[in-house]
Design a protein around this motif. Structure first.
Motif, PDB file in Angstrom:
ATOM      1  N   GLY A   7       6.093   2.308  -7.730  1.00  0.00           N
ATOM      2  CA  GLY A   7       5.070   1.969  -6.740  1.00  0.00           C
ATOM      3  C   GLY A   7       3.690   1.857  -7.360  1.00  0.00           C
ATOM      4  O   GLY A   7       2.937   0.924  -7.068  1.00  0.00           O
ATOM      5  N   PHE A  54      -0.456  -1.060   4.301  1.00  0.00           N
ATOM      6  CA  PHE A  54      -0.143  -0.267   3.107  1.00  0.00           C
ATOM      7  C   PHE A  54      -0.405   1.219   3.363  1.00  0.00           C
ATOM      8  O   PHE A  54       0.400   2.078   2.983  1.00  0.00           O
ATOM      9  CB  PHE A  54      -0.995  -0.769   1.929  1.00  0.00           C
ATOM     10  CG  PHE A  54      -0.769   0.000   0.649  1.00  0.00           C
ATOM     11  CD1 PHE A  54       0.419  -0.124  -0.055  1.00  0.00           C
ATOM     12  CD2 PHE A  54      -1.751   0.858   0.162  1.00  0.00           C
ATOM     13  CE1 PHE A  54       0.630   0.584  -1.228  1.00  0.00           C
ATOM     14  CE2 PHE A  54      -1.546   1.565  -1.012  1.00  0.00           C
ATOM     15  CZ  PHE A  54      -0.360   1.430  -1.707  1.00  0.00           C
ATOM     16  N   ALA A  71      -2.739  -4.797  -1.922  1.00  0.00           N
ATOM     17  CA  ALA A  71      -2.264  -3.612  -1.200  1.00  0.00           C
ATOM     18  C   ALA A  71      -3.409  -2.899  -0.487  1.00  0.00           C
ATOM     19  O   ALA A  71      -3.319  -2.593   0.704  1.00  0.00           O
ATOM     20  CB  ALA A  71      -1.565  -2.661  -2.164  1.00  0.00           C
ATOM     21  N   GLN A  84      10.203   6.096  -7.159  1.00  0.00           N
ATOM     22  CA  GLN A  84       9.354   5.347  -6.230  1.00  0.00           C
ATOM     23  C   GLN A  84       7.881   5.492  -6.574  1.00  0.00           C
ATOM     24  O   GLN A  84       7.120   4.536  -6.473  1.00  0.00           O
ATOM     25  CB  GLN A  84       9.596   5.796  -4.779  1.00  0.00           C
ATOM     26  CG  GLN A  84      10.975   5.508  -4.248  1.00  0.00           C
ATOM     27  CD  GLN A  84      11.400   4.082  -4.479  1.00  0.00           C
ATOM     28  OE1 GLN A  84      11.742   3.714  -5.599  1.00  0.00           O
ATOM     29  NE2 GLN A  84      11.364   3.277  -3.452  1.00  0.00           N
ATOM     30  N   MET A 142      14.545   3.270  -3.158  1.00  0.00           N
ATOM     31  CA  MET A 142      14.506   3.373  -1.699  1.00  0.00           C
ATOM     32  C   MET A 142      15.898   3.693  -1.153  1.00  0.00           C
ATOM     33  O   MET A 142      16.064   4.584  -0.310  1.00  0.00           O
ATOM     34  CB  MET A 142      14.000   2.059  -1.095  1.00  0.00           C
ATOM     35  CG  MET A 142      14.064   2.015   0.423  1.00  0.00           C
ATOM     36  SD  MET A 142      13.881   0.342   1.082  1.00  0.00           S
ATOM     37  CE  MET A 142      15.496  -0.337   0.692  1.00  0.00           C
ATOM     38  N   HIS A 185      12.264  -0.240  -7.459  1.00  0.00           N
ATOM     39  CA  HIS A 185      11.688   0.237  -6.202  1.00  0.00           C
ATOM     40  C   HIS A 185      12.710   0.125  -5.057  1.00  0.00           C
ATOM     41  O   HIS A 185      12.779   1.001  -4.197  1.00  0.00           O
ATOM     42  CB  HIS A 185      10.427  -0.574  -5.886  1.00  0.00           C
ATOM     43  CG  HIS A 185       9.411   0.182  -5.060  1.00  0.00           C
ATOM     44  ND1 HIS A 185       8.817   1.342  -5.491  1.00  0.00           N
ATOM     45  CD2 HIS A 185       8.884  -0.058  -3.836  1.00  0.00           C
ATOM     46  CE1 HIS A 185       7.983   1.786  -4.568  1.00  0.00           C
ATOM     47  NE2 HIS A 185       8.005   0.955  -3.533  1.00  0.00           N
ATOM     48  N   LYS A 193       2.238   2.587   5.617  1.00  0.00           N
ATOM     49  CA  LYS A 193       3.467   2.849   4.871  1.00  0.00           C
ATOM     50  C   LYS A 193       3.373   4.194   4.143  1.00  0.00           C
ATOM     51  O   LYS A 193       4.275   5.027   4.232  1.00  0.00           O
ATOM     52  CB  LYS A 193       3.725   1.711   3.871  1.00  0.00           C
ATOM     53  CG  LYS A 193       4.859   2.008   2.896  1.00  0.00           C
ATOM     54  CD  LYS A 193       5.027   0.924   1.835  1.00  0.00           C
ATOM     55  CE  LYS A 193       5.956   1.429   0.723  1.00  0.00           C
ATOM     56  NZ  LYS A 193       6.343   0.405  -0.247  1.00  0.00           N
ATOM     57  N   LEU A 241       4.731  -5.627   4.107  1.00  0.00           N
ATOM     58  CA  LEU A 241       3.587  -5.826   3.193  1.00  0.00           C
ATOM     59  C   LEU A 241       3.534  -7.262   2.687  1.00  0.00           C
ATOM     60  O   LEU A 241       2.461  -7.816   2.442  1.00  0.00           O
ATOM     61  CB  LEU A 241       3.695  -4.872   1.996  1.00  0.00           C
ATOM     62  CG  LEU A 241       3.384  -3.400   2.243  1.00  0.00           C
ATOM     63  CD1 LEU A 241       3.634  -2.601   0.973  1.00  0.00           C
ATOM     64  CD2 LEU A 241       1.943  -3.241   2.697  1.00  0.00           C
ATOM     65  N   ALA A 263       8.859   3.507   7.737  1.00  0.00           N
ATOM     66  CA  ALA A 263       8.314   3.352   6.381  1.00  0.00           C
ATOM     67  C   ALA A 263       8.926   2.128   5.699  1.00  0.00           C
ATOM     68  O   ALA A 263       8.223   1.335   5.064  1.00  0.00           O
ATOM     69  CB  ALA A 263       8.595   4.610   5.566  1.00  0.00           C
ATOM     70  N   GLY A 303       6.924  -1.195   4.663  1.00  0.00           N
ATOM     71  CA  GLY A 303       6.984  -1.678   3.282  1.00  0.00           C
ATOM     72  C   GLY A 303       7.417  -3.125   3.210  1.00  0.00           C
ATOM     73  O   GLY A 303       6.816  -3.939   2.512  1.00  0.00           O
ATOM     74  N   ARG A 304       8.435  -3.470   3.976  1.00  0.00           N
ATOM     75  CA  ARG A 304       8.944  -4.853   3.978  1.00  0.00           C
ATOM     76  C   ARG A 304       7.866  -5.818   4.481  1.00  0.00           C
ATOM     77  O   ARG A 304       7.726  -6.931   3.997  1.00  0.00           O
ATOM     78  CB  ARG A 304      10.204  -4.897   4.854  1.00  0.00           C
ATOM     79  CG  ARG A 304      11.021  -6.153   4.859  1.00  0.00           C
ATOM     80  CD  ARG A 304      11.445  -6.610   3.506  1.00  0.00           C
ATOM     81  NE  ARG A 304      10.466  -7.515   2.948  1.00  0.00           N
ATOM     82  CZ  ARG A 304      10.548  -8.096   1.760  1.00  0.00           C
ATOM     83  NH1 ARG A 304      11.563  -7.888   0.977  1.00  0.00           N
ATOM     84  NH2 ARG A 304       9.616  -8.907   1.327  1.00  0.00           N
TER      85      ARG A 304
END
Lengths: 320, 163
Positions: free
Chosen positions: B78, B95, B89, B74, B34, B30, B98, B152, B145, B149-150
């Protein structure tokens, strides 16, 4: 083998290397030798990479010897403080050297010699002298920890200053707010993207993909990759200062630091020296030399490996 | 339903397997995906904004192939991560933020492909003019984004069905 061995292996290089690099640089300026100038700038930049694991491995050495009889915690603290300040000034020196080095990798349209700007020469000279002084003090305070026969008894102002700064950095990174760490992680990811995008596209072209692109203008993306690398060195060192015990004996982290020095050296010696002109002459459709292709492929491999090693780090966490 | 997903053998395997090829492998894929997806977008966006202005713009279209490969990396990784922690999530508003940011950013990248790279008769200056605003917006959205994501890992309220 102890992780502490790494400290003994690495810690003399920045001290002696800065001295050698500085002598070389002065000679190159007097003789006005471009190759020699380039070599000494590369030495400074390479040392700034090597100094990162040299600093970090100090924590492993500390863990091993801190309870030995005759080892003073104060001396270790002083050494660590001096080492931190030396690392910071070494990184700044390496950064300025890299800016100077950049001139040599560019293809001059007029075919003339690369010109190293006067301000850059001045900055590297001053910073290298300062780095050498700091490194000498760091080496001295470090030697005194284990070699009572050479203890001078003088306390080091540099060590005292660094010893004050270190806990404040630690406080900001870990305790000041729960959001500092996530924001640093976010920056670390953004730096990663800059590196993969900017350095990756140049390497792909050299390897023979995206062949319609001429290489010289593509090389303009490299500073964006360097910016990403700088962001990740700063955020990465802050992670380490924040939670040294999480990283020090983690084998994944140790391999990652090795990969970082290799990937950084690749960027430094391949993309930022006159060697790159071999590639920069390539127009649309031209094929790069086999060696350049190999170096470009190894660069992509190493940067991807750094991402994977970073993500796997908690898997290899060791109990302290 | 989510409880069933969470209790399925596959979900438990991803989450709890001591194998290095379960959770850590997926999350590594993942992260690499990215880097490739956003990295390739970044190169196109920077060029549209005038970086490396001497570089011919049209051949950069090939980077869309890398972006598509990375996009599917992804999606697959994901979904696997979602199977491992569905409650974690889906109960977190971050989430959905994102996903929305990724959706818009990727749509804008495809719009750049159609509007800027779709017509081979356009001159470079017209291509850059058409792409400028889109490039700025995709860069902002990708940064958002990645950040969402970070975050989360820091904003969830529940980790699994029982708490």
């Amino acid at each position: 083998m102890y992780s502490a061995h790494f400290h003994l292996l690495l810690n003399h290089w920045p001290i002696i290397g800065t001295f050698v690099g500085l002598c070389l640089f002065v000679v190159s300026l007097i003789a006005n030798q471009d190759d020699l100038k380039q070599t000494s700038l590369a030495v400074f930049s390479f040392l700034s990479l090597l100094s990162i694991p040299a600093y970090m491995s100090g924590n492993a050495a500390q863990q091993v010897i801190k309870d030995f009889p005759g080892v003073s915690a104060e001396m270790i603290q002083s050494h660590q403080g001096a080492a931190l300040l030396s690392l910071i000034i070494m990184e700044i020196t390496g950064g300025f050297a890299l800016i100077g080095l950049w001139q040599f990798s560019r293809v001059d349209k007029g075919g003339g010699k690369p010109i190293l700007p006067g301000w850059n020469v001045f900055a590297v000279l001053i910073l290298a002298v300062a780095t050498m002084a700091c490194m000498a003090i760091t080496g001295n305070t470090g030697g005194e920890i284990r070699h009572p026969e050479v203890v001078s008894g003088t306390s080091s102002a540099l060590g005292a200053l660094g010893g004050k700064i270190l806990p404040s950095i630690q406080y900001v990174v870990v305790d000041y707010s729960m959001w500092v760490w996530p924001i640093l992680e976010d920056l670390h990811f953004i730096g990663l993207i800059l590196i993969i995008g900017a350095i990756g596209v140049v390497n792909l072209r050299v390897m023979g993909f995206l062949k319609q692109l001429p290489v010289a203008p593509l090389h303009r993306f490299i500073p964006w990759g360097i910016a990403g690398f700088v962001i990740n060195i700063v955020s990465g060192v802050l992670f380490f200062i924040g939670m040294p015990d999480f990283y020090t004996n983690n084998i994944d982290f140790q391999i990652k630091m090795l990969a970082m020095v290799l990937a950084g050296s690749n960027l430094l010696f391949f993309h930022c020296t006159s060697y790159f002109r071999v590639c920069a002459r390539l127009g649309p459709g031209d094929e790069a030399p086999a060696l350049a292709k190999f170096v470009a492929a190894s660069s992509i491999f190493l940067w991807i490996a750094l991402i994977v090693l970073g993500r796997y780090m908690p898997f290899f966490e060791v109990a302290n | 339903m989510l409880k069933a997903v969470e209790e399925s053998g596959f979900s438990v395997w991803i989450r709890d397997s001591p194998s290095p090829f379960a959770f850590w492998f997926i999350i590594s894929v993942h992260a690499v995906g990215m880097g490739l997806l956003v990295g390739a977008s970044l190169v196109i966006d920077l060029r549209l904004l005038g970086v490396a202005a001497a570089l011919p713009l049209a051949p950069l279209k090939s980077l869309y192939r890398i972006m598509w490969v990375a996009f599917w990396m992804q999606v697959v990784s994901g979904v696997l991560l979602l199977i491992a922690y569905p409650i974690k999530a889906l109960t977190n508003p971050d989430f959905y933020l994102k996903l929305a940011l990724i959706g818009i950013a990727f749509t804008l990248m495809l719009r750049i492909r159609n509007r800027v790279f779709g017509d081979a008769t356009l001159s470079e200056s017209v291509m850059m003019q058409k792409g400028r605003a889109l490039a700025v917006w995709t860069l902002i959205l990708w940064a958002g984004a990645v950040t969402a994501g970070r975050m989360l890992a820091y904003t969830y309220s529940r980790i699994n069905y029982s708490g």
